[in-house]
Write an enzyme that holds these catalytic residues in place. Structure first.
Site, short mmCIF file in Angstrom:
data_model
loop_
_atom_site.label_atom_id
_atom_site.label_comp_id
_atom_site.label_asym_id
_atom_site.label_seq_id
_atom_site.Cartn_x
_atom_site.Cartn_y
_atom_site.Cartn_z
N GLY A 101 -16.20 -7.74 6.05
CA GLY A 101 -16.44 -8.17 4.68
C GLY A 101 -17.44 -9.29 4.57
O GLY A 101 -17.30 -10.19 3.75
N CYS A 102 -18.48 -9.24 5.37
CA CYS A 102 -19.45 -10.33 5.49
C CYS A 102 -20.81 -9.87 4.96
O CYS A 102 -21.12 -8.68 4.99
CB CYS A 102 -19.55 -10.70 6.98
SG CYS A 102 -20.78 -11.94 7.40
N GLY A 103 -21.63 -10.81 4.52
CA GLY A 103 -22.98 -10.47 4.12
C GLY A 103 -23.80 -9.88 5.25
O GLY A 103 -24.78 -9.18 5.02
N THR A 141 -22.42 -7.81 7.48
CA THR A 141 -21.77 -6.56 7.90
C THR A 141 -22.73 -5.38 8.00
O THR A 141 -22.58 -4.55 8.91
CB THR A 141 -20.58 -6.23 6.98
OG1 THR A 141 -19.62 -7.31 7.09
CG2 THR A 141 -19.89 -4.94 7.35
#
Length: 180
Positions: A33-35, A37
């Protein structure tokens, strides 16, 4: 030496890194759920293009940065398979900093410390967030965020550390140079 370490796979099996002697290894702490990803896509492309030439990937999900990998090992695997068609093996979700960090990460950070972020749209925001928590953040070898990458050569030496802000083309060029 890296070959003295082992990690646990997402299926709970022990993976002795000694079996990777003679291989180039890309080790990356990931989150779903990361920028960053979307980096799963070029990482998978690296695996597809270079696995047969001697590249191995250790994907180690980590929930230490903004709680961005909250799922179980199975949920993380399903997410990556569904959204990014990943085929490289995933390890058990683990800590990469702090008292419960994987011993492998203690060693990796001792080999290549933090050397700054590359120019990137997220650079300033990450630096400000880290500075708010710890004014000395940039002087420590800790992993700063998801998708930090270490590249290990065929002899087991850590030859590069790429922060998540690094261009994946630079990571690929490093791997290509080591595969020969």
């Amino acid at each position: 030496m890296i070959y003295d370490y082992s990690v646990t796979t997402g299926k709970g099996e022990t993976l002795n890194l000694g079996q990777y002697k003679g291989k180039v290894i890309l080790i990356v702490n990931t989150a779903t759920g990361c920028g960053f990803t979307p980096q799963y896509e070029p990482i998978e492309k690296l695996y597809e293009d270079y696995h047969d030439k001697g590249l191995e990937i250790l994907d180690i999900p980590c929930n230490q940065f903004g709680g961005q990998a909250p799922g179980s090992d199975d949920e993380i695997h399903e997410f990556c398979s569904f959204h990014f068609n990943t085929t490289f093996p995933q390890m058990k979700k683990s800590d990469v900093n702090g008292p419960n960090e994987l011993p492998l990460y203690t060693w990796l950070k001792s080999q290549k410390g933090f050397d700054g972020f590359d120019a990137h749209e997220y650079k300033e925001a990450i630096e400000q967030m880290l500075a708010a928590k710890d004014p000395e953040w940039d002087k420590k070898p800790d992993i700063k965020w998801n998708f930090t990458k270490f590249v290990v050569d065929r002899e087991g030496n850590v030859v590069a550390r790429f922060e998540p802000t690094a261009d994946m083309k630079e990571v690929e060029a490093c791997i290509q140079s080591l595969l020969g």
